[in-house]
Structures are given as C-alpha cells and as structure tokens.
Write a protein that holds these residues in place. Structure first.
Motif, PDB file in Angstrom:
ATOM      1  N   GLU A  72       0.849  -1.191   0.000  1.00 44.75           N
ATOM      2  CA  GLU A  72       0.000   0.000   0.000  1.00 44.75           C
ATOM      3  C   GLU A  72       0.881   1.235   0.000  1.00 44.75           C
ATOM      4  OE1 GLU A  72      -2.179  -0.731   3.606  1.00 44.75           O
ATOM      5  OE2 GLU A  72      -0.780   0.440   4.802  1.00 44.75           O
ATOM      6  N   ASP A  73       0.337   2.331  -0.467  1.00 36.23           N
ATOM      7  CA  ASP A  73       1.062   3.593  -0.452  1.00 36.23           C
ATOM      8  C   ASP A  73       1.410   3.974   0.979  1.00 36.23           C
ATOM      9  OD1 ASP A  73       1.021   3.930  -3.205  1.00 36.23           O
ATOM     10  OD2 ASP A  73      -0.853   5.060  -3.174  1.00 36.23           O
ATOM     11  N   PHE A  74       2.512   4.662   1.137  1.00 37.80           N
ATOM     12  CA  PHE A  74       2.974   5.092   2.450  1.00 37.80           C
ATOM     13  C   PHE A  74       3.153   6.599   2.436  1.00 37.80           C
ATOM     14  CE2 PHE A  74       6.447   6.240   5.327  1.00 37.80           C
ATOM     15  CZ  PHE A  74       6.003   5.684   6.509  1.00 37.80           C
ATOM     16  N   LYS A  75       2.634   7.226   3.459  1.00 39.43           N
ATOM     17  CA  LYS A  75       2.837   8.669   3.634  1.00 39.43           C
ATOM     18  C   LYS A  75       3.499   8.842   4.990  1.00 39.43           C
ATOM     19  CE  LYS A  75      -0.861  10.312   0.687  1.00 39.43           C
ATOM     20  NZ  LYS A  75      -0.523   9.466  -0.367  1.00 39.43           N
ATOM     21  N   GLY A  76       4.688   9.349   4.993  1.00 41.94           N
ATOM     22  CA  GLY A  76       5.432   9.523   6.234  1.00 41.94           C
ATOM     23  C   GLY A  76       6.891   9.759   5.929  1.00 41.94           C
ATOM     24  N   ASP A  77       7.694   9.729   6.970  1.00 42.81           N
ATOM     25  CA  ASP A  77       9.123   9.980   6.832  1.00 42.81           C
ATOM     26  C   ASP A  77       9.825   8.794   6.183  1.00 42.81           C
ATOM     27  OD1 ASP A  77       8.875  12.480   8.031  1.00 42.81           O
ATOM     28  OD2 ASP A  77       9.213  11.664  10.045  1.00 42.81           O
ATOM     29  N   ILE A  78      10.711   9.100   5.259  1.00 44.54           N
ATOM     30  CA  ILE A  78      11.511   8.098   4.566  1.00 44.54           C
ATOM     31  C   ILE A  78      12.957   8.259   5.033  1.00 44.54           C
ATOM     32  CG2 ILE A  78      12.281   7.226   2.333  1.00 44.54           C
ATOM     33  CD1 ILE A  78       9.258   7.053   2.611  1.00 44.54           C
ATOM     34  N   PRO A  79      13.592   7.184   5.522  1.00 42.31           N
ATOM     35  CA  PRO A  79      15.003   7.284   5.908  1.00 42.31           C
ATOM     36  C   PRO A  79      15.891   7.552   4.687  1.00 42.31           C
ATOM     37  CG  PRO A  79      14.129   5.080   6.370  1.00 42.31           C
ATOM     38  CD  PRO A  79      13.033   5.881   5.748  1.00 42.31           C
ATOM     39  N   GLN A  80      17.106   7.928   4.935  1.00 36.69           N
ATOM     40  CA  GLN A  80      18.059   8.225   3.863  1.00 36.69           C
ATOM     41  C   GLN A  80      18.837   7.005   3.400  1.00 36.69           C
ATOM     42  OE1 GLN A  80      18.163  11.179   2.180  1.00 36.69           O
ATOM     43  NE2 GLN A  80      16.315  11.435   3.404  1.00 36.69           N
TER      44      GLN A  80
END
Length: 88
Positions: A72-80
């Motif tokens: 599913e789509d994710f909305k939030g912080d993405i690590p580097q």
C-alpha cells in the motif's frame, strides 16, 4: 510502498536478505519483524525498482515460504538509507 509479508518469514534470514536486496536496488526504507509473525517493510525509490523489490518479496530467501505480500502507499518519513529496524 509499505509491504507486509506473511508466511514462514521469521527465523529464515528474511530481514537480512531484504536489506541486501534493497541496497542492491538503491532503495531507501526499512524492514522489521512483527509480533504476528509477519515482516513489514517500507520501500522508497524509483517506481520500477520498488516494483522489482516487491516482486522479489514474493519469493524471499531460500528458507522462506511466503504466503502473501500486501502493498500500500505510504505517507510519512523516509530514511536516507535502508536498514533493519527493531521488531514491532
């Protein structure tokens, strides 16, 4: 994309394999075990690379027996980078 992988996916090096494969594809995100026996992962990067990783998740490492992969789509912080996280 946030994915949940179920089946025999804990105790078979699934998380370490996921880190290795995601790094090969240049993805960002994380992977962790869940209390219900599944593995949860977040994959971020070019759409074709994310799709390729999700396809790989259907098989996993040699000892795994994947029953299902949901995405599913994710909305939030993405690590580097891509890393293994503590269990959920």
């Amino acid at each position: 994309m946030r994915c949940v992988i179920s089946g025999k996916v804990q105790g078979v090096w699934y998380r370490a394999w996921t880190v290795q494969e995601a790094e090969k594809l240049g993805l960002k995100g994380w992977v962790r075990n869940c209390m219900d026996g599944s593995v949860e992962a977040l994959f971020a990067g070019p759409a074709d690379k994310v799709a390729a990783m999700i396809d790989l998740c259907h098989t996993g490492p040699r000892a795994a027996r994947v029953g299902a992969v949901t995405a599913e789509d994710f909305k939030g912080d993405i690590p580097q980078d891509f890393r293994q996280r503590d269990d959920a």
